[in-house]
Design a protein around this motif. Structure first.
Motif, mmCIF file in Angstrom:
data_model
loop_
_atom_site.group_PDB
_atom_site.id
_atom_site.type_symbol
_atom_site.label_atom_id
_atom_site.label_comp_id
_atom_site.label_asym_id
_atom_site.label_seq_id
_atom_site.Cartn_x
_atom_site.Cartn_y
_atom_site.Cartn_z
ATOM 1 N N PRO A 53 0.825 -1.205 0.000
ATOM 2 C CA PRO A 53 0.000 0.000 0.000
ATOM 3 C C PRO A 53 0.864 1.262 0.000
ATOM 4 C CG PRO A 53 -0.679 -1.521 1.736
ATOM 5 C CD PRO A 53 0.599 -2.035 1.178
ATOM 6 N N GLU A 54 0.305 2.338 -0.529
ATOM 7 C CA GLU A 54 0.965 3.638 -0.446
ATOM 8 C C GLU A 54 0.630 4.244 0.915
ATOM 9 O OE1 GLU A 54 -0.061 6.164 -3.724
ATOM 10 O OE2 GLU A 54 0.334 4.589 -5.178
ATOM 11 N N VAL A 55 1.593 4.933 1.493
ATOM 12 C CA VAL A 55 1.394 5.551 2.798
ATOM 13 C C VAL A 55 1.461 7.063 2.644
ATOM 14 C CG1 VAL A 55 2.286 5.774 5.151
ATOM 15 C CG2 VAL A 55 2.382 3.560 3.988
ATOM 16 N N ARG A 56 0.442 7.714 3.161
ATOM 17 C CA ARG A 56 0.396 9.179 3.155
ATOM 18 C C ARG A 56 0.386 9.639 4.596
ATOM 19 N NH1 ARG A 56 -3.517 13.824 2.698
ATOM 20 N NH2 ARG A 56 -5.095 12.435 3.540
ATOM 21 N N ALA A 57 1.324 10.495 4.949
ATOM 22 C CA ALA A 57 1.420 11.002 6.321
ATOM 23 C C ALA A 57 0.795 12.391 6.414
ATOM 24 C CB ALA A 57 2.881 11.071 6.753
ATOM 25 N N VAL A 58 0.016 12.582 7.479
ATOM 26 C CA VAL A 58 -0.575 13.882 7.785
ATOM 27 C C VAL A 58 -0.119 14.246 9.197
ATOM 28 C CG1 VAL A 58 -2.704 15.200 8.040
ATOM 29 C CG2 VAL A 58 -2.594 13.332 6.370
ATOM 30 N N TYR A 59 0.543 15.391 9.330
ATOM 31 C CA TYR A 59 1.085 15.829 10.614
ATOM 32 C C TYR A 59 0.281 17.006 11.151
ATOM 33 C CZ TYR A 59 5.129 13.091 9.213
ATOM 34 O OH TYR A 59 5.954 12.071 8.810
ATOM 35 N N ALA A 89 1.510 15.421 16.313
ATOM 36 C CA ALA A 89 0.728 14.223 16.018
ATOM 37 C C ALA A 89 0.940 13.784 14.577
ATOM 38 C CB ALA A 89 -0.751 14.516 16.263
ATOM 39 N N VAL A 90 0.652 12.513 14.309
ATOM 40 C CA VAL A 90 0.754 11.997 12.946
ATOM 41 C C VAL A 90 -0.359 10.993 12.693
ATOM 42 C CG1 VAL A 90 2.366 10.125 13.510
ATOM 43 C CG2 VAL A 90 2.314 11.048 11.190
ATOM 44 N N LYS A 91 -0.852 11.037 11.464
ATOM 45 C CA LYS A 91 -1.791 10.045 10.966
ATOM 46 C C LYS A 91 -1.198 9.489 9.676
ATOM 47 C CE LYS A 91 -6.335 9.537 8.845
ATOM 48 N NZ LYS A 91 -7.534 10.226 8.383
ATOM 49 N N LEU A 92 -1.098 8.174 9.597
ATOM 50 C CA LEU A 92 -0.625 7.500 8.395
ATOM 51 C C LEU A 92 -1.810 6.797 7.756
ATOM 52 C CD1 LEU A 92 2.590 5.865 9.910
ATOM 53 C CD2 LEU A 92 2.463 7.955 8.547
ATOM 54 N N GLU A 93 -2.086 7.122 6.508
ATOM 55 C CA GLU A 93 -3.161 6.472 5.765
ATOM 56 C C GLU A 93 -2.547 5.475 4.799
ATOM 57 O OE1 GLU A 93 -5.510 9.408 3.759
ATOM 58 O OE2 GLU A 93 -6.359 10.172 5.623
ATOM 59 N N LEU A 94 -3.100 4.268 4.756
ATOM 60 C CA LEU A 94 -2.620 3.224 3.857
ATOM 61 C C LEU A 94 -3.677 2.983 2.783
ATOM 62 C CD1 LEU A 94 -1.248 2.706 6.733
ATOM 63 C CD2 LEU A 94 -0.747 0.468 5.813
ATOM 64 N N ASN A 95 -3.279 3.194 1.538
ATOM 65 C CA ASN A 95 -4.175 3.000 0.400
ATOM 66 C C ASN A 95 -3.532 2.059 -0.598
ATOM 67 O OD1 ASN A 95 -6.474 5.059 0.738
ATOM 68 N ND2 ASN A 95 -4.633 6.261 1.164
ATOM 69 N N GLN A 96 -4.344 1.151 -1.127
ATOM 70 C CA GLN A 96 -3.883 0.274 -2.194
ATOM 71 C C GLN A 96 -4.855 0.449 -3.354
ATOM 72 O OE1 GLN A 96 -3.881 -3.999 -1.629
ATOM 73 N NE2 GLN A 96 -1.864 -4.071 -2.584
ATOM 74 N N GLY A 97 -4.370 1.100 -4.392
ATOM 75 C CA GLY A 97 -5.252 1.447 -5.497
ATOM 76 C C GLY A 97 -6.319 2.401 -4.984
ATOM 77 N N SER A 98 -7.578 2.060 -5.201
ATOM 78 C CA SER A 98 -8.667 2.908 -4.727
ATOM 79 C C SER A 98 -9.195 2.460 -3.363
ATOM 80 C CB SER A 98 -9.805 2.901 -5.752
ATOM 81 O OG SER A 98 -10.304 1.580 -5.908
ATOM 82 N N TYR A 180 9.174 -3.290 4.714
ATOM 83 C CA TYR A 180 8.797 -1.947 5.152
ATOM 84 C C TYR A 180 7.858 -1.293 4.149
ATOM 85 C CZ TYR A 180 9.416 2.964 6.520
ATOM 86 O OH TYR A 180 9.209 4.272 6.906
ATOM 87 N N ILE A 181 6.733 -0.763 4.645
ATOM 88 C CA ILE A 181 5.756 -0.082 3.802
ATOM 89 C C ILE A 181 5.935 1.430 3.875
ATOM 90 C CG2 ILE A 181 3.303 0.384 3.428
ATOM 91 C CD1 ILE A 181 2.699 -2.397 4.525
ATOM 92 N N GLY A 182 6.102 1.956 5.069
ATOM 93 C CA GLY A 182 6.246 3.399 5.259
ATOM 94 C C GLY A 182 6.208 3.743 6.734
#
Length: 192
Positions: A53-59, A89-98, A180-182
């Motif tokens: 999955p792609e990982v997007r971090a929001v701080y 703080a951090v939030k990591l979102e994991l997305n695979q495709g849609s 490791y994913i992210g």
């Protein structure tokens, strides 16, 4: 007591069996290898994400919180952080495709790690967390959502982390922590 070899057995007056020593050693080695290989085979996950999955971090700087909405929104209740001066703080979102596969949150106010598996697909991800304080790194363990038949699984862990400590979060696709994913680590980590 000394371990017996063919030489010590012969010296003790016992008759030597031709080839007995190397056969026993070969059988013992084969038994050891077969039992050592069994856990390695069962330790692999049933399914692995491929591709990862792609990982997007929001701080969020929690000096100006409470905060939520915007980039902290997601299809599973969103995320909000409480005010904690000096915290990050951090939030990591994991997305695979849609597909939104899961999310990981670190909340400095309560020093909590929250792991959500939002796709009931027979796979999970593993979150390893450490913190650094006074030049010493402390391992807080590895966590994963429980993997029930529910649509969303989650686990919340409370920690006692010193104020101002740097918190590193690493997300892996396997329990052995080799894929490791992210994550949010080093200067991009969270602050308790």
């Amino acid at each position: 007591m000394r371990a017996r070899t063919d030489t010590t057995a012969r010296d003790a007056g016992r008759p030597r069996r031709p080839g007995g020593g190397w056969r026993r050693a070969a059988l013992a080695a084969a038994a050891l290898l077969s039992t050592a290989a069994a856990p390695a085979v069962t330790a692999a996950p049933a399914h692995a994400y491929s591709p990862n999955p792609e990982v997007r971090a929001v701080y969020r700087d929690t000096d100006s919180c409470p905060c939520g909405g915007g980039a902290l929104s997601d299809p599973y209740g969103g995320t909000s952080f409480a005010r904690d001066p000096g915290g990050y703080a951090v939030k990591l979102e994991l997305n695979q495709g849609s597909s939104f596969v899961g999310k990981v949150e670190f909340h400095p106010k309560s020093e909590q790690l929250r792991v959500y598996d939002t796709k009931n697909d027979g796979d999970t991800f593993y979150v390893h967390i450490t913190y650094t304080s006074g030049r010493t790194t402390h391992d807080l363990g590895t966590y994963a959502a429980p993997g029930t038949p529910a649509a969303v699984d989650h686990v919340t862990k409370d920690f006692d982390i010193p104020e101002g400590a740097g918190v590193d979060i690493s997300v892996y696709d396997d329990a052995r922590l080799t894929d490791y994913i992210g994550g949010a680590r080093g200067t991009g980590g969270a602050v308790a």
